[in-house]
Scaffold this motif. Structure first.
Motif, PDB file in Angstrom:
ATOM      1  N   GLY A 187       0.822  -1.193   0.007  1.00 50.72           N
ATOM      2  CA  GLY A 187       0.208  -0.113  -0.002  1.00 50.72           C
ATOM      3  C   GLY A 187       0.956   1.344  -0.045  1.00 50.72           C
ATOM      4  N   HIS A 188       1.777   1.228   1.033  1.00 51.67           N
ATOM      5  CA  HIS A 188       2.425   2.542   1.094  1.00 51.67           C
ATOM      6  C   HIS A 188       3.757   2.545   1.567  1.00 51.67           C
ATOM      7  CE1 HIS A 188      -0.285   2.965   4.709  1.00 51.67           C
ATOM      8  NE2 HIS A 188       0.801   3.055   5.353  1.00 51.67           N
ATOM      9  N   VAL A 189       4.618   3.460   1.741  1.00 53.75           N
ATOM     10  CA  VAL A 189       5.924   3.440   2.543  1.00 53.75           C
ATOM     11  C   VAL A 189       5.907   4.958   3.191  1.00 53.75           C
ATOM     12  CG1 VAL A 189       7.249   4.263   0.415  1.00 53.75           C
ATOM     13  CG2 VAL A 189       8.399   2.972   2.597  1.00 53.75           C
ATOM     14  N   VAL A 190       6.378   4.962   4.523  1.00 52.66           N
ATOM     15  CA  VAL A 190       6.561   6.196   5.087  1.00 52.66           C
ATOM     16  C   VAL A 190       8.138   6.637   5.341  1.00 52.66           C
ATOM     17  CG1 VAL A 190       6.119   7.515   7.002  1.00 52.66           C
ATOM     18  CG2 VAL A 190       4.180   5.939   6.376  1.00 52.66           C
ATOM     19  N   LEU A 191       8.648   7.866   5.192  1.00 57.70           N
ATOM     20  CA  LEU A 191      10.185   7.807   5.060  1.00 57.70           C
ATOM     21  C   LEU A 191      10.480   9.118   6.138  1.00 57.70           C
ATOM     22  CD1 LEU A 191      10.880   7.560   1.189  1.00 57.70           C
ATOM     23  CD2 LEU A 191      11.120   5.908   3.188  1.00 57.70           C
TER      24      LEU A 191
ATOM     25  N   HIS B 219      -5.129   6.845  -0.495  1.00 55.16           N
ATOM     26  CA  HIS B 219      -4.944   8.310   0.281  1.00 55.16           C
ATOM     27  C   HIS B 219      -3.631   8.412   0.015  1.00 55.16           C
ATOM     28  CE1 HIS B 219      -4.097  10.558   3.768  1.00 55.16           C
ATOM     29  NE2 HIS B 219      -5.470  11.296   3.630  1.00 55.16           N
ATOM     30  N   HIS B 220      -2.695   7.591   0.623  1.00 51.91           N
ATOM     31  CA  HIS B 220      -1.390   7.784   0.342  1.00 51.91           C
ATOM     32  C   HIS B 220      -0.623   6.388   0.107  1.00 51.91           C
ATOM     33  CE1 HIS B 220      -2.172   7.000   5.015  1.00 51.91           C
ATOM     34  NE2 HIS B 220      -0.950   6.209   4.930  1.00 51.91           N
ATOM     35  N   THR B 221       0.288   6.672  -0.836  1.00 53.76           N
ATOM     36  CA  THR B 221       1.317   5.879  -1.494  1.00 53.76           C
ATOM     37  C   THR B 221       2.735   6.068  -0.768  1.00 53.76           C
ATOM     38  OG1 THR B 221      -0.236   5.537  -3.360  1.00 53.76           O
ATOM     39  CG2 THR B 221       2.460   5.062  -3.547  1.00 53.76           C
TER      40      THR B 221
ATOM     41  N   VAL C 283      10.532   4.503   7.699  1.00 54.15           N
ATOM     42  CA  VAL C 283       9.767   4.454   9.115  1.00 54.15           C
ATOM     43  C   VAL C 283       8.692   3.199   9.008  1.00 54.15           C
ATOM     44  CG1 VAL C 283       7.973   5.596  10.499  1.00 54.15           C
ATOM     45  CG2 VAL C 283       9.707   7.053   8.895  1.00 54.15           C
ATOM     46  N   HIS C 284       8.217   2.939   8.098  1.00 56.78           N
ATOM     47  CA  HIS C 284       7.538   1.554   8.057  1.00 56.78           C
ATOM     48  C   HIS C 284       6.681   1.515   6.386  1.00 56.78           C
ATOM     49  CE1 HIS C 284       3.353   4.026   9.064  1.00 56.78           C
ATOM     50  NE2 HIS C 284       2.965   3.224   8.059  1.00 56.78           N
ATOM     51  N   SER C 285       6.248   0.640   6.243  1.00 55.84           N
ATOM     52  CA  SER C 285       5.589  -0.007   4.820  1.00 55.84           C
ATOM     53  C   SER C 285       4.360  -0.717   5.322  1.00 55.84           C
ATOM     54  CB  SER C 285       6.454  -0.573   4.124  1.00 55.84           C
ATOM     55  OG  SER C 285       6.856  -1.849   4.499  1.00 55.84           O
ATOM     56  N   ALA C 286       3.163  -0.715   4.468  1.00 48.16           N
ATOM     57  CA  ALA C 286       1.947  -1.157   4.794  1.00 48.16           C
ATOM     58  C   ALA C 286       1.407  -1.876   3.526  1.00 48.16           C
ATOM     59  CB  ALA C 286       1.268   0.128   5.086  1.00 48.16           C
ATOM     60  N   TYR C 287       0.673  -3.005   3.983  1.00 49.10           N
ATOM     61  CA  TYR C 287       0.622  -4.102   3.238  1.00 49.10           C
ATOM     62  C   TYR C 287      -1.281  -4.471   3.229  1.00 49.10           C
ATOM     63  CZ  TYR C 287       5.169  -4.019   2.774  1.00 49.10           C
ATOM     64  OH  TYR C 287       6.830  -3.764   2.458  1.00 49.10           O
TER      65      TYR C 287
ATOM     66  N   ARG D  14      -8.030   2.448  14.199  1.00 44.44           N
ATOM     67  CA  ARG D  14      -8.367   3.164  12.759  1.00 44.44           C
ATOM     68  C   ARG D  14      -7.731   4.510  12.638  1.00 44.44           C
ATOM     69  NH1 ARG D  14     -11.816   2.203   8.421  1.00 44.44           N
ATOM     70  NH2 ARG D  14     -13.248   0.699   9.034  1.00 44.44           N
ATOM     71  N   HIS D  15      -6.938   4.767  11.508  1.00 44.63           N
ATOM     72  CA  HIS D  15      -6.472   6.051  11.450  1.00 44.63           C
ATOM     73  C   HIS D  15      -7.362   7.280  10.861  1.00 44.63           C
ATOM     74  CE1 HIS D  15      -1.958   5.159  11.666  1.00 44.63           C
ATOM     75  NE2 HIS D  15      -1.855   4.038  10.920  1.00 44.63           N
ATOM     76  N   VAL D  16      -6.766   8.303  11.079  1.00 41.16           N
ATOM     77  CA  VAL D  16      -7.370   9.449  10.805  1.00 41.16           C
ATOM     78  C   VAL D  16      -7.084   9.810   9.400  1.00 41.16           C
ATOM     79  CG1 VAL D  16      -7.762  11.992  11.127  1.00 41.16           C
ATOM     80  CG2 VAL D  16      -7.445  10.659  13.149  1.00 41.16           C
TER      81      VAL D  16
ATOM     82  N   ASP E  39      -2.566  -2.159  12.067  1.00 40.06           N
ATOM     83  CA  ASP E  39      -1.967  -3.141  12.958  1.00 40.06           C
ATOM     84  C   ASP E  39      -0.542  -2.890  12.553  1.00 40.06           C
ATOM     85  OD1 ASP E  39      -1.722  -4.551  15.382  1.00 40.06           O
ATOM     86  OD2 ASP E  39      -2.156  -6.351  14.303  1.00 40.06           O
ATOM     87  N   TYR E  40       0.462  -2.565  13.508  1.00 41.80           N
ATOM     88  CA  TYR E  40       2.096  -2.302  13.273  1.00 41.80           C
ATOM     89  C   TYR E  40       2.680  -3.523  14.036  1.00 41.80           C
ATOM     90  CZ  TYR E  40       0.703   2.168  11.348  1.00 41.80           C
ATOM     91  OH  TYR E  40       0.286   3.068  10.357  1.00 41.80           O
ATOM     92  N   TRP E  41       3.745  -4.118  13.110  1.00 39.12           N
ATOM     93  CA  TRP E  41       4.647  -5.242  13.675  1.00 39.12           C
ATOM     94  C   TRP E  41       5.961  -4.944  13.558  1.00 39.12           C
ATOM     95  CZ3 TRP E  41       2.616  -9.022  16.748  1.00 39.12           C
ATOM     96  CH2 TRP E  41       1.214  -9.003  16.755  1.00 39.12           C
TER      97      TRP E  41
ATOM     98  N   LEU F 165       6.329  -3.080   9.906  1.00 42.14           N
ATOM     99  CA  LEU F 165       5.427  -3.178   8.853  1.00 42.14           C
ATOM    100  C   LEU F 165       4.156  -3.170   9.307  1.00 42.14           C
ATOM    101  CD1 LEU F 165       8.177  -5.219   8.188  1.00 42.14           C
ATOM    102  CD2 LEU F 165       6.609  -5.902   6.474  1.00 42.14           C
ATOM    103  N   GLU F 166       3.123  -2.873   8.371  1.00 42.40           N
ATOM    104  CA  GLU F 166       1.616  -2.661   8.729  1.00 42.40           C
ATOM    105  C   GLU F 166       0.930  -3.540   7.984  1.00 42.40           C
ATOM    106  OE1 GLU F 166       0.427   1.376   7.907  1.00 42.40           O
ATOM    107  OE2 GLU F 166      -1.455   1.338   8.731  1.00 42.40           O
ATOM    108  N   HIS F 167      -0.124  -4.217   8.610  1.00 41.91           N
ATOM    109  CA  HIS F 167      -1.124  -4.645   7.996  1.00 41.91           C
ATOM    110  C   HIS F 167      -2.145  -3.658   7.919  1.00 41.91           C
ATOM    111  CE1 HIS F 167      -0.356  -9.201   9.407  1.00 41.91           C
ATOM    112  NE2 HIS F 167       0.038  -9.191   8.085  1.00 41.91           N
TER     113      HIS F 167
HETATM  114 FE   LIG Z   1       0.913   3.371   7.574  1.00 47.51          FE
END
Ligand SMILES: [Fe+2]
Length: 381
Positions: A189-193, A243-245, A257-261, A289-291, A298-300, A308-310
């Motif tokens: 889904g996305h990556v955060v840097l 909403h964000h990639t 920072v993290h990546s999401a799947y 649930r995010h804003v 759910d972050y692991w 990494l995020e589900h």
């Molecule tokens: Fe995220």
């Protein structure tokens, strides 16, 4: 703010009802480039290096990836959706994030991008072949833009549970038994840097890759200094995009920072989380649930402490939604769920973090004492 950027004529002021309390003030960053070099279609995959590919594969399977290809030196991971792999892990001396690869909408975009940036179109090192342009973003991350020769075929899905709501009974004479197994990842889904040069990096992604901002965040009391975080999506015109990639925020360090799947639903997040917990992995933060983006999350932590995020049920915006603006705060990260943990916020004063702060305050970048204080306050508010 650059003078070359303006609101497009079709940008609606719909954000008030959608995802944020307020829009831009006069003269603030419009969150998109008037004339970007290309418009990337999606995030393709993320590139990592790790010393032990066997260990990486065990976590990957427990987290819900499937293996697309494995050699002595490379592990390609994928989700169930057709398309590109989600991640490549190459054998290396240390565990580190290399950079993101974005998917070009068409092959010709690579030529345009190479011409504009003075680089070359080369063969992409990806199963199935393809072409790629290699760039360096202002933070120093290698960024690849790829056009793949072959698409991975779809794999069998984890089916969403059939839910009963009130008097709407869709499931009768049947039980609810979500399987206690790894969540099955559908896609990246996305990556955060994190970056010390947030404004420069932001403009680079908007001008070079044609991405657009869904939400800006600023430091409380320092809005006039501009945003310090942006949630950025792909501009697919009238086709709604995540909403964000890419999300980026100013910080003392430069890094992943993290990546999401994406997984299929809340039960997949929860049951997959129970599976990870039983296996001894560390939950960083969740379930909530995010804003910004509205995802169930759910972050692991993986064995190398990469986050990494589900996620499931995220917002999708077409190009005509303009950016929202909100102050950055820890409590503003979620609509519901447990409080954001110190682990998630990176609030632990590790030796590396202290070195980052010292270097950032000495160096030529966008960090300064007022912003550092603002970021610390945001993490506690
Ligand atoms: Fe995220």
């Amino acid at each position: 703010m650059s003078e070359t950027r303006v609101h497009g004529p079709d940008v609606k002021t719909a954000h008030q009802d959608l995802h944020s309390e307020q829009g831009a003030l006069r003269g603030e960053h419009p969150g998109r480039s008037r004339n970007p070099v290309i418009k990337v279609a999606d995030l393709a995959w993320l590139e990592f290096e790790k010393p032990d590919l066997d260990r990486a594969e065990i976590f990957a399977r427990d987290f819900g990836f499937q293996v697309a290809a494995r050699t002595e030196s490379e592990l390609w991971l994928r989700g169930t959706f057709a398309g590109t792999p989600c991640m490549v892990i190459r054998r290396g001396r240390t565990s580190r994030f290399i950079g993101p690869a974005f998917r070009a909408a068409e092959r010709a975009d690579l030529d345009r991008l190479a011409r504009a940036t003075g680089s070359d179109v080369r063969d992409a090192d990806v199963p199935g072949g393809g072409k790629a342009v290699g760039l360096l973003d202002p933070s120093g991350f290698p960024v690849r833009v790829v056009h793949c020769g072959e698409q991975l075929p779809a794999l069998p899905e984890q089916r969403p549970l059939l839910l009963n709501f009130g008097t709407d009974h869709r499931r009768t004479n049947a039980t609810q038994r979500p399987p206690r197994e790894p969540s099955r990842i559908q896609r990246l889904g996305h990556v955060v840097l994190e970056t010390r040069v947030f404004s420069r990096a932001l403009d680079w992604y908007l001008d070079t890759l044609g991405m657009i901002v869904s939400d800006f965040q600023f430091l409380d009391g320092q809005r006039e200094r501009g945003p310090v975080m942006a949630f950025i999506r792909c501009d697919l015109g009238s086709v709604p995009a995540d909403h964000h990639t890419l999300a980026m925020h100013l910080g003392p360090g430069t890094g992943y920072v993290h990546s999401a799947y994406q997984v299929t639903d809340l039960d997949s997040i929860a049951a997959g989380g129970e599976y990870l917990k039983e296996r001894g992995y560390q939950r960083s933060w969740g379930i909530g649930r995010h804003v910004q983006g509205s995802q169930l999350f759910d972050y692991w932590r993986d064995p190398d402490r990469f986050m990494l995020e589900h996620f499931a049920d995220g917002d999708l915006f077409s190009c005509d939604v303009e950016p929202g603006w909100a102050p950055l705060s820890a409590t503003g990260l979620a609509q519901w769920g447990p409080p954001a943990t110190r682990d998630f916020l990176g609030a632990g004063p590790s030796p590396q973090r202290v070195r980052d702060v010292v270097q950032a305050l000495r160096g030529d970048n966008e960090m300064d004492p007022a912003r550092l204080l603002g970021l610390l306050k945001a993490a506690k508010s």
